[in-house]
Design a protein around this motif. Sequence first.
Motif, PDB file in Angstrom:
ATOM      1  N   SER A 209      -5.027   2.925   3.442  1.00 15.32           N
ATOM      2  CA  SER A 209      -5.649   2.264   4.556  1.00 15.32           C
ATOM      3  C   SER A 209      -5.230   0.612   3.778  1.00 15.32           C
ATOM      4  CB  SER A 209      -7.171   2.964   4.702  1.00 15.32           C
ATOM      5  OG  SER A 209      -6.770   4.198   5.463  1.00 15.32           O
ATOM      6  N   LEU A 210      -5.611  -0.111   5.077  1.00 16.54           N
ATOM      7  CA  LEU A 210      -5.662  -1.371   5.192  1.00 16.54           C
ATOM      8  C   LEU A 210      -5.881  -2.050   6.561  1.00 16.54           C
ATOM      9  CD1 LEU A 210      -4.064  -3.356   2.649  1.00 16.54           C
ATOM     10  CD2 LEU A 210      -2.063  -3.796   3.868  1.00 16.54           C
TER      11      LEU A 210
ATOM     12  N   SER B 143      -3.509   6.149   7.492  1.00 16.33           N
ATOM     13  CA  SER B 143      -2.654   7.045   7.255  1.00 16.33           C
ATOM     14  C   SER B 143      -1.289   6.221   7.488  1.00 16.33           C
ATOM     15  CB  SER B 143      -3.155   7.899   8.477  1.00 16.33           C
ATOM     16  OG  SER B 143      -3.786   8.787   8.671  1.00 16.33           O
ATOM     17  N   LEU B 144      -1.078   4.576   7.118  1.00 12.05           N
ATOM     18  CA  LEU B 144       0.074   4.669   6.921  1.00 12.05           C
ATOM     19  C   LEU B 144       1.273   5.037   6.508  1.00 12.05           C
ATOM     20  CD1 LEU B 144      -1.133   0.606   5.566  1.00 12.05           C
ATOM     21  CD2 LEU B 144      -0.497   1.525   7.782  1.00 12.05           C
TER      22      LEU B 144
ATOM     23  N   ARG C 287      -4.173   6.271  14.940  1.00 12.26           N
ATOM     24  CA  ARG C 287      -4.028   5.544  13.283  1.00 12.26           C
ATOM     25  C   ARG C 287      -4.379   4.309  13.325  1.00 12.26           C
ATOM     26  NH1 ARG C 287       0.491   5.363  10.753  1.00 12.26           N
ATOM     27  NH2 ARG C 287       1.735   4.210  12.793  1.00 12.26           N
ATOM     28  N   PHE C 288      -4.744   3.174  14.059  1.00 10.99           N
ATOM     29  CA  PHE C 288      -4.589   2.160  13.991  1.00 10.99           C
ATOM     30  C   PHE C 288      -5.968   1.469  14.838  1.00 10.99           C
ATOM     31  CE2 PHE C 288      -0.473   0.095  12.986  1.00 10.99           C
ATOM     32  CZ  PHE C 288      -0.862   1.077  12.265  1.00 10.99           C
TER      33      PHE C 288
ATOM     34  N   VAL D 157       1.097  -1.074   0.325  1.00 11.10           N
ATOM     35  CA  VAL D 157      -0.111   0.011   0.014  1.00 11.10           C
ATOM     36  C   VAL D 157       1.078   1.143   0.345  1.00 11.10           C
ATOM     37  CG1 VAL D 157      -0.252   0.023   2.451  1.00 11.10           C
ATOM     38  CG2 VAL D 157      -2.350   0.983   1.240  1.00 11.10           C
ATOM     39  N   GLN D 158       0.226   2.435  -0.866  1.00  2.00           N
ATOM     40  CA  GLN D 158       1.599   3.366  -0.884  1.00  2.00           C
ATOM     41  C   GLN D 158       0.833   3.901   0.715  1.00  2.00           C
ATOM     42  OE1 GLN D 158      -0.183   5.948  -4.148  1.00  2.00           O
ATOM     43  NE2 GLN D 158       1.472   5.198  -5.407  1.00  2.00           N
ATOM     44  N   ALA D 159       2.388   4.941   0.869  1.00  2.17           N
ATOM     45  CA  ALA D 159       2.098   5.762   2.193  1.00  2.17           C
ATOM     46  C   ALA D 159       0.637   6.873   2.102  1.00  2.17           C
ATOM     47  CB  ALA D 159       3.105   6.501   1.957  1.00  2.17           C
TER      48      ALA D 159
END
Length: 123
Positions: free
Chosen positions: A16-17, A84-85, A66-67, A11-13
């Motif tokens: 979300s995942l 917001s990885l 964030r998590f 995933v891109q910065a």
Amino acid sequence: VQLQAYGGGLVQAGGSLRLSCAASGRTFGSYTMGWFRQAPGKEREFVGSITWNGGYTYYADFLKGRFTISRDNAKNTVYLQMNSLKPEDTAVYYCAAASKERNSRSPSWYDYWGQGTLVTVSS
């Protein structure tokens, strides 16, 4: 109890995942569930945990909201929603189960571990 984590990927910065951890066994609803992660060359670190009924959650300070951890006892599944990885979130993520009622950040608290799922965050 057997645990299987899945849902990892690239995933891109800023993306979300959601990770899932499926558990076998009829006593899943009585376990405290935790998430940990291990980045290459680093020790395993605590991410968060949730009590058996979802009433209490506990997170590592570095997450800054964030998590989010949740669980569905009817589906024997616990989730880790990651928003917001950042590239520094890249790691193998593990779920774990403890036959104890309280949350804990200590790996030794947990009795069962899943095999891990890789999350890669690109910059």
